[in-house]
Design a protein around this motif. Structure first.
Motif, PDB file in Angstrom:
ATOM      1  N   TYR A 248     -81.035 104.480  19.778  1.00 28.74           N
ATOM      2  CA  TYR A 248     -80.532 105.321  20.113  1.00 28.74           C
ATOM      3  C   TYR A 248     -80.172 106.695  18.852  1.00 28.74           C
ATOM      4  CZ  TYR A 248     -77.648 103.804  24.691  1.00 28.74           C
ATOM      5  OH  TYR A 248     -77.277 103.451  25.576  1.00 28.74           O
ATOM      6  N   ASN A 249     -80.033 106.172  18.195  1.00 27.22           N
ATOM      7  CA  ASN A 249     -80.129 106.976  16.448  1.00 27.22           C
ATOM      8  C   ASN A 249     -81.549 107.301  15.928  1.00 27.22           C
ATOM      9  OD1 ASN A 249     -77.639 107.917  16.087  1.00 27.22           O
ATOM     10  ND2 ASN A 249     -77.275 105.597  15.789  1.00 27.22           N
ATOM     11  N   ILE A 250     -82.903 106.820  16.638  1.00 27.48           N
ATOM     12  CA  ILE A 250     -84.039 107.350  16.213  1.00 27.48           C
ATOM     13  C   ILE A 250     -83.462 108.663  16.158  1.00 27.48           C
ATOM     14  CG2 ILE A 250     -86.651 107.165  15.767  1.00 27.48           C
ATOM     15  CD1 ILE A 250     -86.288 104.513  16.086  1.00 27.48           C
ATOM     16  N   PRO A 251     -83.825 109.324  17.347  1.00 32.88           N
ATOM     17  CA  PRO A 251     -84.508 110.541  17.635  1.00 32.88           C
ATOM     18  C   PRO A 251     -82.740 112.019  17.296  1.00 32.88           C
ATOM     19  CG  PRO A 251     -84.122 108.656  20.050  1.00 32.88           C
ATOM     20  CD  PRO A 251     -83.547 108.426  19.064  1.00 32.88           C
ATOM     21  N   THR A 252     -81.788 110.885  17.473  1.00 26.44           N
ATOM     22  CA  THR A 252     -80.508 112.398  17.159  1.00 26.44           C
ATOM     23  C   THR A 252     -81.267 112.258  15.387  1.00 26.44           C
ATOM     24  OG1 THR A 252     -79.029 110.795  17.755  1.00 26.44           O
ATOM     25  CG2 THR A 252     -78.561 111.786  15.713  1.00 26.44           C
ATOM     26  N   ALA A 253     -81.303 110.714  14.742  1.00 23.19           N
ATOM     27  CA  ALA A 253     -82.278 111.200  13.136  1.00 23.19           C
ATOM     28  C   ALA A 253     -83.055 112.315  13.138  1.00 23.19           C
ATOM     29  CB  ALA A 253     -82.601 110.270  12.421  1.00 23.19           C
ATOM     30  N   ILE A 254     -84.183 111.596  13.522  1.00 19.10           N
ATOM     31  CA  ILE A 254     -85.123 113.484  14.158  1.00 19.10           C
ATOM     32  C   ILE A 254     -84.980 115.018  14.111  1.00 19.10           C
ATOM     33  CG2 ILE A 254     -87.246 113.934  15.366  1.00 19.10           C
ATOM     34  CD1 ILE A 254     -87.337 111.035  15.406  1.00 19.10           C
ATOM     35  N   ILE A 255     -83.562 114.945  14.936  1.00 16.77           N
ATOM     36  CA  ILE A 255     -82.731 116.071  15.437  1.00 16.77           C
ATOM     37  C   ILE A 255     -82.469 116.643  13.937  1.00 16.77           C
ATOM     38  CG2 ILE A 255     -81.257 117.233  16.665  1.00 16.77           C
ATOM     39  CD1 ILE A 255     -83.191 117.089  18.674  1.00 16.77           C
ATOM     40  N   GLY A 256     -81.862 115.931  13.376  1.00 17.91           N
ATOM     41  CA  GLY A 256     -81.479 116.342  12.410  1.00 17.91           C
ATOM     42  C   GLY A 256     -82.259 116.712  11.262  1.00 17.91           C
ATOM     43  N   TYR A 257     -83.227 115.976  11.053  1.00 20.27           N
ATOM     44  CA  TYR A 257     -84.273 116.661  10.901  1.00 20.27           C
ATOM     45  C   TYR A 257     -85.040 118.541  10.860  1.00 20.27           C
ATOM     46  CZ  TYR A 257     -88.836 117.385   6.927  1.00 20.27           C
ATOM     47  OH  TYR A 257     -89.414 117.412   6.574  1.00 20.27           O
ATOM     48  N   PHE A 258     -85.495 118.374  12.182  1.00 16.09           N
ATOM     49  CA  PHE A 258     -85.504 119.650  12.356  1.00 16.09           C
ATOM     50  C   PHE A 258     -84.020 120.600  12.296  1.00 16.09           C
ATOM     51  CE2 PHE A 258     -88.354 117.886  15.720  1.00 16.09           C
ATOM     52  CZ  PHE A 258     -89.201 118.897  15.522  1.00 16.09           C
ATOM     53  N   MET A 259     -82.915 120.352  12.348  1.00 14.66           N
ATOM     54  CA  MET A 259     -82.222 121.319  12.026  1.00 14.66           C
ATOM     55  C   MET A 259     -81.335 121.315  10.484  1.00 14.66           C
ATOM     56  SD  MET A 259     -77.732 119.881  12.725  1.00 14.66           S
ATOM     57  CE  MET A 259     -77.781 118.643  11.516  1.00 14.66           C
ATOM     58  N   SER A 260     -82.506 120.879  10.139  1.00 13.33           N
ATOM     59  CA  SER A 260     -82.452 120.794   7.610  1.00 13.33           C
ATOM     60  C   SER A 260     -83.355 122.169   8.090  1.00 13.33           C
ATOM     61  CB  SER A 260     -82.529 119.794   7.652  1.00 13.33           C
ATOM     62  OG  SER A 260     -83.517 118.903   8.046  1.00 13.33           O
ATOM     63  N   VAL A 261     -84.676 121.826   8.884  1.00 14.83           N
ATOM     64  CA  VAL A 261     -85.404 122.883   8.645  1.00 14.83           C
ATOM     65  C   VAL A 261     -85.141 124.225   9.480  1.00 14.83           C
ATOM     66  CG1 VAL A 261     -88.052 123.148   8.659  1.00 14.83           C
ATOM     67  CG2 VAL A 261     -87.097 120.929   8.174  1.00 14.83           C
ATOM     68  N   TYR A 262     -85.095 124.143  10.721  1.00 11.20           N
ATOM     69  CA  TYR A 262     -84.974 125.583  10.868  1.00 11.20           C
ATOM     70  C   TYR A 262     -83.534 125.725  10.546  1.00 11.20           C
ATOM     71  CZ  TYR A 262     -89.442 124.241  14.466  1.00 11.20           C
ATOM     72  OH  TYR A 262     -90.162 124.353  14.944  1.00 11.20           O
ATOM     73  N   LYS A 263     -83.817 127.378  11.509  1.00 10.98           N
ATOM     74  CA  LYS A 263     -83.291 128.624  11.103  1.00 10.98           C
ATOM     75  C   LYS A 263     -82.492 129.321  12.595  1.00 10.98           C
ATOM     76  CE  LYS A 263     -84.420 128.891   6.198  1.00 10.98           C
ATOM     77  NZ  LYS A 263     -84.447 129.314   4.606  1.00 10.98           N
ATOM     78  N   GLY A 264     -81.385 130.510  12.267  1.00  6.15           N
ATOM     79  CA  GLY A 264     -80.717 131.349  12.802  1.00  6.15           C
ATOM     80  C   GLY A 264     -80.463 130.243  14.502  1.00  6.15           C
ATOM     81  N   LYS A 265     -80.914 130.799  15.597  1.00  2.43           N
ATOM     82  CA  LYS A 265     -80.930 130.425  16.685  1.00  2.43           C
ATOM     83  C   LYS A 265     -80.816 128.911  17.518  1.00  2.43           C
ATOM     84  CE  LYS A 265     -80.074 134.401  18.794  1.00  2.43           C
ATOM     85  NZ  LYS A 265     -80.641 135.171  20.083  1.00  2.43           N
ATOM     86  N   VAL A 280     -72.484 110.886  22.188  1.00  2.00           N
ATOM     87  CA  VAL A 280     -72.752 110.055  23.472  1.00  2.00           C
ATOM     88  C   VAL A 280     -72.713 108.996  22.691  1.00  2.00           C
ATOM     89  CG1 VAL A 280     -74.307 109.423  25.022  1.00  2.00           C
ATOM     90  CG2 VAL A 280     -73.699 111.529  24.196  1.00  2.00           C
ATOM     91  N   TYR A 281     -73.369 108.657  21.380  1.00  2.13           N
ATOM     92  CA  TYR A 281     -73.521 107.317  21.084  1.00  2.13           C
ATOM     93  C   TYR A 281     -72.114 106.473  20.752  1.00  2.13           C
ATOM     94  CZ  TYR A 281     -74.115 103.519  17.246  1.00  2.13           C
ATOM     95  OH  TYR A 281     -74.091 102.253  16.876  1.00  2.13           O
ATOM     96  N   CYS A 282     -71.199 107.103  20.042  1.00  2.00           N
ATOM     97  CA  CYS A 282     -70.215 106.569  19.368  1.00  2.00           C
ATOM     98  C   CYS A 282     -69.455 106.235  20.761  1.00  2.00           C
ATOM     99  CB  CYS A 282     -69.645 107.809  18.670  1.00  2.00           C
ATOM    100  SG  CYS A 282     -69.798 107.918  17.043  1.00  2.00           S
ATOM    101  N   ILE A 283     -69.214 107.227  21.792  1.00  2.00           N
ATOM    102  CA  ILE A 283     -68.437 106.511  23.239  1.00  2.00           C
ATOM    103  C   ILE A 283     -69.313 105.485  24.138  1.00  2.00           C
ATOM    104  CG2 ILE A 283     -68.582 107.380  26.002  1.00  2.00           C
ATOM    105  CD1 ILE A 283     -68.359 110.612  24.222  1.00  2.00           C
TER     106      ILE A 283
END
Length: 573
Positions: A248-265, A280-283
């Motif tokens: 469940y959390n592999i996609p979440t970790a990858i999204i987190g990396y994108f979050m730390s790389v991209y800027k703005g919108k 979603v994972y916690c629920i």
């Protein structure tokens, strides 16, 4: 930990990776590891019954039973031969099945009943059951009951051997998986331990943390899929929880990396996806642990989320690469592009594994207990290696950029009177804002009455007026991305992202600070005209045009109120 310790650990990462790759190559070679001979595979000579019907096949590996659903029963029985072992055990690997083992009609082993009674998923498990010293010629019966929809397909071979030999054989059969998983887990822990250095000394950069998080999740999933966590802890439930949690959390970790790389919108879009995935994972986890839900039932939700997020991420990767290709000034071999290439390879190899797994599961003559994720594992190694190369490129590029900027700033980018950024530095920052395509606000300010102070009190007092206003501006906009002097009595402030919100309130704070200074000043009074503009007001995205819009508004204000500037205050629009 001291800064030099972090840097020393950073230099050890490539050596750690090289040693791990050599270890994986050696351990995977049969030349160095030979399996145990104290084991015997019983694959043929069985009577197989499925749904009450006797099957023609007598071979477990080619039983042809197809997919077994919830409540469906498969029974295998056969006479135990003399395998030359004094006190052997039997072993059979099962997937989501309740297992009951009988020897001459007497139950000697059971597994999974408590899970099924509590309406929980029965985990994968390597079942080991004692056969006793007088096993020869006795009838061994194994009953497998499906615990869920599509519980398992096919049958795995029954292995006879002494208990220690079975354990060692299983370890050796998974040695490559164990080493690759350990490498990913240890590397993940190291990177996450190093991440505070990046956060503290590189402007809250979390890419190292998420690199470690990705590696850790990939390693844990490898261990859980092959039952290595169960082997280590003797806890099948923990193994299943770790399997689905890491998946469940592999996609979440990858999204987190994108979050730390991209800027703005784009950064905000990935932040939204990251928070959504966590919720979603916690629920799902809480509902499955404390409720009656089965975690596998939410796999379609995971697949749909991962698929849509993967498509979005790939679209952003392609868009970024095309932009780099078209802009000849930009480098094609960047840290982000290396990361993107590794991610694409991992996705393609994982998709290949998914196709192979479903083919194996829904092909009658093949057992899904023998399914592998070799593509995923080697894709993970390539991806994590890409992460490390990406990180090193990022550090090298930013180190060079920081060195260059420090040298240039010390020579040419500081206004000598105020200590603020001079016009050249301000224009450079405006170019950076334009290229980053983020959200920002630019404030243009004009210091009033400078000429009057110069003419009546002298240039020394005029310089003091400029320097004092620069101090007020710096203190008021202490968190600004840019506070600079464009020349003469003209100043500029640039605020990005959250700091750009509520510009009017920020200027009111400046107004209050000017009033405080004016109450203490005896020779002149500080006042200024201002105008501000937001980045979204200019369709072209040019920070220079945003500044010109703010400057025009400042001059409009100055013309409208040039005869009504309150003594000791700031003109307000």
């Amino acid at each position: 930990m001291k800064l030099w310790n972090y840097r020393r650990l950073e230099k050890l990462i490539p050596a750690f990776v090289l040693i791990a790759i050599v270890a994986i190559a050696i351990i995977s070679s049969n030349q160095f590891f030979v399996g145990s001979t104290s084991r015997y595979a019983l694959d043929d000579g069985w009577t197989i019954t499925f749904k009450g019907d006797k099957l023609e096949s007598t071979t477990l590996s080619n039983s042809g039973i197809g997919v077994v659903d919830s409540g469906e029963i498969v029974t295998i029985s056969g006479t135990l031969p003399d395998v030359g072992i004094t006190n052997p055990c039997g072993s059979m690997y099962t997937v989501h099945a309740v297992v009951d083992v009988y020897l001459d009609g007497k139950m000697i082993y059971t597994y999974g009943r408590e899970y099924r009674e509590n309406k929980k998923s029965v985990p994968r498990h390597s079942n080991v059951f004692p056969l006793g010293t007088d096993y020869v010629g006795k009838k061994l019966t194994i009953i497998l009951t499906g615990s869920r929809i599509h519980s398992f397909s096919g049958l795995s071979t029954v292995i006879i051997g002494d208990k220690n030999s079975l354990f060692i054989e299983r370890i050796l059969s998974m040695r490559r998986n164990i080493v690759i998983g350990a490498f990913l887990i240890v590397l993940g822990v190291i990177l996450m331990a190093l991440s505070p250095y990046m956060v503290l000394y590189h402007n809250n950069d979390f890419r190292l943390f998420f690199s470690g998080f990705i590696s850790l999740m990939l390693g844990l999933y490898t261990y859980a899929f092959y039952g290595i966590i169960d082997l280590i802890t003797d806890n099948s439930q923990l193994n299943m929880i770790m399997e689905y949690s890491s998946l469940y959390n592999i996609p979440t970790a990858i999204i987190g990396y994108f979050m730390s790389v991209y800027k703005g919108k784009l950064k905000k879009a990935f932040q939204f996806l990251f928070v959504t995935n966590i919720l979603v994972y916690c629920i799902v986890f809480i509902f499955c642990v404390f409720g009656k839900g089965r975690i596998y039932e939410y796999t379609p939700l995971l697949h749909s989320m991962a698929g849509s997020e993967g498509a979005f991420a790939v679209a952003m990767i392609i868009k970024t690469f095309i932009g780099s290709y078209k802009n000849k000034k930009k480098r094609l071999v960047t840290s982000d592009n290396v990361f993107a290439l590794g991610l694409l390879i991992l996705m393609m190899m994982s998709i290949t594994d998914i196709v192979k797994y479903n083919y194996r599961k829904f092909t009658p003559d093949i057992s899904d207990s023998m399914a592998t994720i070799n593509g995923f594992m080697f894709g993970s190694l390539i991806f994590v290696s890409g992460l490390l190369v990406s990180y090193m490129l990022y550090v090298i590029y930013n180190s060079d950029l920081d060195t260059m900027q420090n040298k240039i700033s010390s020579l040419a980018y500081t206004d000598p009177l105020t200590g603020l950024a001079n016009r050249a530095r301000c224009e450079q920052i405006l170019e950076m804002l334009t290229s980053e395509h983020g959200s920002y606000t630019i404030i243009s300010l004009d210091l009033n009455k400078l000429k009057e102070v110069n003419d009546n009190l002298g240039h020394h007092e005029g310089d003091r007026l400029i320097a004092g206003f620069a101090t007020i501006l710096s203190d008021s906009f202490w968190d600004a991305n840019l506070v600079g002097r464009m020349g003469g009595d003209e100043f500029i402030v640039a605020l990005t992202e959250d700091r750009a919100l509520n510009c009017t309130r920020r200027i009111h704070n400046l107004y209050s600070m000017i009033n405080d200074w004016n109450r203490k000043e005896q020779h002149f009074q500080y006042s200024a005209s201002y105008g501000y503009a937001y980045s979204y007001e200019v369709p072209s995205g040019s920070a220079q045009e945003v500044y010109m819009l703010a400057d025009n508004r400042m001059y409009e204000m100055k013309r409208e109120h040039q005869n009504s500037i309150a003594k000791g205050g700031i003109v307000r629009a």
